[in-house]
Design an enzyme around this catalytic site. Structure first.
Site, PDB file in Angstrom:
ATOM      1  N   LYS A 164       2.169   2.179  -5.068  1.00 43.88           N
ATOM      2  CA  LYS A 164       2.911   1.697  -6.242  1.00 43.88           C
ATOM      3  C   LYS A 164       2.135   1.964  -7.532  1.00 43.88           C
ATOM      4  CE  LYS A 164       3.046  -2.446  -4.406  1.00 43.88           C
ATOM      5  NZ  LYS A 164       2.691  -2.198  -3.020  1.00 43.88           N
TER       6      LYS A 164
ATOM      7  N   ASP B  53       0.809  -1.215   0.000  1.00 45.12           N
ATOM      8  CA  ASP B  53       0.000   0.000   0.000  1.00 45.12           C
ATOM      9  C   ASP B  53       0.846   1.272   0.000  1.00 45.12           C
ATOM     10  OD1 ASP B  53      -2.296  -1.683   0.289  1.00 45.12           O
ATOM     11  OD2 ASP B  53      -1.783  -1.857   2.395  1.00 45.12           O
TER      12      ASP B  53
ATOM     13  N   GLN C  12       2.001  -6.078  -3.057  1.00 41.30           N
ATOM     14  CA  GLN C  12       2.402  -6.163  -1.638  1.00 41.30           C
ATOM     15  C   GLN C  12       3.668  -5.343  -1.383  1.00 41.30           C
ATOM     16  OE1 GLN C  12       1.564  -9.462  -3.183  1.00 41.30           O
ATOM     17  NE2 GLN C  12      -0.472  -8.781  -2.676  1.00 41.30           N
TER      18      GLN C  12
ATOM     19  N   GLY D 181      -4.351  -4.682  -4.125  1.00 39.61           N
ATOM     20  CA  GLY D 181      -5.359  -3.771  -4.637  1.00 39.61           C
ATOM     21  C   GLY D 181      -4.682  -2.474  -5.005  1.00 39.61           C
ATOM     22  N   HIS D 182      -4.744  -2.123  -6.275  1.00 41.02           N
ATOM     23  CA  HIS D 182      -4.101  -0.879  -6.711  1.00 41.02           C
ATOM     24  C   HIS D 182      -5.157   0.098  -7.193  1.00 41.02           C
ATOM     25  CE1 HIS D 182      -0.268  -3.402  -7.528  1.00 41.02           C
ATOM     26  NE2 HIS D 182      -0.367  -3.029  -6.280  1.00 41.02           N
TER      27      HIS D 182
HETATM   28  P1  IMP Z   1      -2.440 -12.961   2.300  1.00 42.42           P
HETATM   29  O1  IMP Z   1      -1.524 -12.439   1.243  1.00 42.42           O
HETATM   30  O2  IMP Z   1      -3.890 -12.752   1.997  1.00 42.42           O
HETATM   31  O3  IMP Z   1      -2.122 -14.372   2.671  1.00 42.42           O
HETATM   32  O4  IMP Z   1      -2.198 -12.105   3.633  1.00 42.42           O
HETATM   33  C1  IMP Z   1      -0.974 -12.180   4.355  1.00 42.42           C
HETATM   34  C2  IMP Z   1      -0.595 -10.818   4.934  1.00 42.42           C
HETATM   35  O5  IMP Z   1      -0.258  -9.950   3.875  1.00 42.42           O
HETATM   36  C3  IMP Z   1      -1.710 -10.123   5.702  1.00 42.42           C
HETATM   37  O6  IMP Z   1      -1.119  -9.382   6.760  1.00 42.42           O
HETATM   38  C4  IMP Z   1      -2.317  -9.179   4.681  1.00 42.42           C
HETATM   39  O7  IMP Z   1      -2.955  -8.072   5.282  1.00 42.42           O
HETATM   40  C5  IMP Z   1      -1.053  -8.773   3.939  1.00 42.42           C
HETATM   41  N1  IMP Z   1      -1.299  -8.350   2.548  1.00 42.42           N
HETATM   42  C6  IMP Z   1      -1.496  -9.128   1.480  1.00 42.42           C
HETATM   43  N2  IMP Z   1      -1.641  -8.392   0.376  1.00 42.42           N
HETATM   44  C7  IMP Z   1      -1.512  -7.110   0.738  1.00 42.42           C
HETATM   45  C8  IMP Z   1      -1.511  -5.864   0.019  1.00 42.42           C
HETATM   46  O8  IMP Z   1      -1.662  -5.800  -1.202  1.00 42.42           O
HETATM   47  N3  IMP Z   1      -1.317  -4.748   0.779  1.00 42.42           N
HETATM   48  C9  IMP Z   1      -1.107  -4.787   2.123  1.00 42.42           C
HETATM   49  N4  IMP Z   1      -1.082  -5.919   2.824  1.00 42.42           N
HETATM   50  C10 IMP Z   1      -1.281  -7.069   2.144  1.00 42.42           C
END
Ligand code: IMP
Length: 429
Positions: free
Chosen positions: A16, A13, A225, A40-41
């Protein structure tokens, strides 16, 4: 060398999408290399706002070709929904424009159900996943029982493997998690629709990229991420299950080591985090609410995928030094500098302290971040609204000093500064 990689330097977040949008104007190909619809972008172009979870953000530029690389895990339902959505706002999507790697893995409702059941079973030790099935899909990949996109090119084999997959998922749901099994008949029918629609997009994207590079084209690799969510280099176990760091771009797109030119680390001017895990510079109260925003605007600090309010804190240089080490940033893009306007004293964390020891870079080892106290330096803030500034020389002196202080502490220059959500609200140095 024509591949530029954009990587989130913090916990995701970082904005990017904004930086990608800017640099995509000069790229021929835009590519996602890891993760899935956990990302999510938000991309704002004029009056239109796109929310993209799987498609590369750069496809908002009509001249680009978008790749979904082999490092990704793809939920076909989300992808098709997204394709329909962006078509509605005039973005053209067809197999000449979007190419999905044959080796990317599918996410099914089974992976989602397992993700959610596992989280629930973890109780207080939950990771705070997005519940999108990311972990179970990558687990299946590593276990060599995953469903690759290429299976969709052989429908009979695909449906047979899909049936085995749901049998396995239901066994786990019922026996391990005491959850009801999935009703698979309807899901199988949905997959027939996905297959019919997505088949034409499946290709060997690595070969496509190599050919394009050979023809002198440029690729912008879009990280999803962030560094601290990297499976190996993040704050394990509070991480995602992929490799968002820069080396992930090579593996996740099938590129060689020598292909990369610029590695641009995207740094938000303050820190945010979604989900569980340690956060040494975390803020609460009025200042936190101010940095987070009310949620009324697209760019406020609420999850694009889940809508969860993000945890917020002061900028953490200890983590950034580490991000520079594992990614090899050639430069930094600093986002949301405008949000700091009007805050009197701006703190940046320059070191951690714990038990008489001082840490300049991320301490490694079990529970490394637990119990670390942030040491801050305070810099003077600025009052002026900077959202309409487009040139470095026009920034208030204290805003320049803030940026220069970061460069001094980190030893990497800041080449891009964003001062608002619009495409034009950028200062390039
Ligand atoms: P997962 O990727 O859904 O397995 O989540 C694992 C961890 O990564 C959690 O703490 C999510 O909140 C975090 N996470 C996954 N994708 C994002 C993203 O795009 N932005 C921020 N945090 C993310």
């Amino acid at each position: 060398m024509p591949v530029n990689v954009i990587v989130g330097a913090q916990w995701g977040d970082e904005g990017k999408g904004r930086v990608v949008d800017l640099l995509a104007s000069q790229a021929d190909i835009v590519a996602r290399y890891s993760g899935g619809d956990n990302a999510g972008h938000t991309v704002t172009v004029g009056a239109t706002t796109f929310k993209l979870h799987l498609l590369p953000s750069g496809i908002a530029h009509s001249h680009t070709v978008g790749l979904l690389g082999n490092g990704m895990v793809i939920n076909p339902a989300t992808l098709l929904e997204e394709i329909d959505q962006v078509r509605k706002v005039g973005v053209s999507i067809n197999p000449d424009r979007i190419k999905i790697s044959h080796a990317a893995h599918l996410i099914t409702p089974g992976h989602r159900a397992l993700d959610q059941a596992r989280e629930q079973a973890r109780g207080n030790a939950k990771i705070g996943t997005t519940g999108r099935g990311i972990g179970p899909a990558y687990t299946a990949k590593v276990n060599r029982s995953g469903l690759r996109m290429e299976l969709m090119l052989s429908p009979e084999v695909f449906f047979s493997q899909l049936a085995d997959h749901f049998q396995e998922v239901n066994f786990q749901l019922e026996t391990i998690y005491q959850e009801p099994p999935l009703e698979t008949q309807g899901i199988m029918q949905d997959f027939q629709v996905y297959l019919d629609r997505l088949q034409p997009y499946i290709t060997e994207t690595g070969a496509y990229a190599a050919q394009a590079l050979g023809d002198g084209k440029t690729i912008l690799a879009e990280g999803a991420q962030g560094t601290l969510l990297d499976l190996d280099h993040g704050t394990y176990p509070y991480v995602t299950s992929s490799t968002p760091t820069a080396p992930g771009a090579l593996v996740g797109l099938g590129l060689g080591l020598g292909a990369v030119d610029r590695v641009i680390g995207v740094v938000k001017a303050f820190q945010t985090r979604v989900g569980e895990g340690p956060f040494p510079t975390e803020l609460e109260g009025e200042l936190a609410e101010r940095l987070r925003g009310t949620g009324e605007n697209e760019w406020d600090e609420y999850g694009t995928t889940t809508g969860r309010p993000r945890r917020v804190g002061w900028l953490d240089l200890v983590l950034l030094r580490y991000a520079i080490r594992v990614n090899g940033f050639s430069e930094i893009a600093l986002t949301k500098l405008d949000i700091l306007s009007g805050i009197e004293g701006l703190k940046i964390c320059t070191a951690y302290q714990s038990g008489g020891d001082t840490y300049q870079t991320l301490p490694l080892g079990p529970g490394a971040l637990e119990g670390k106290k942030a040491i801050f330096e305070e810099l003077p803030g600025w009052e002026e609204d900077i959202t309409s500034i487009r040139h470095w020389e026009d920034l208030p002196a204290n805003a320049q000093k803030y940026v220069e202080a970061l460069e001094g502490f980190l030893g990497v220059s800041v080449s891009i500064i964003s001062v608002g959500p619009e495409r034009s609200q950028v200062i390039q140095r």
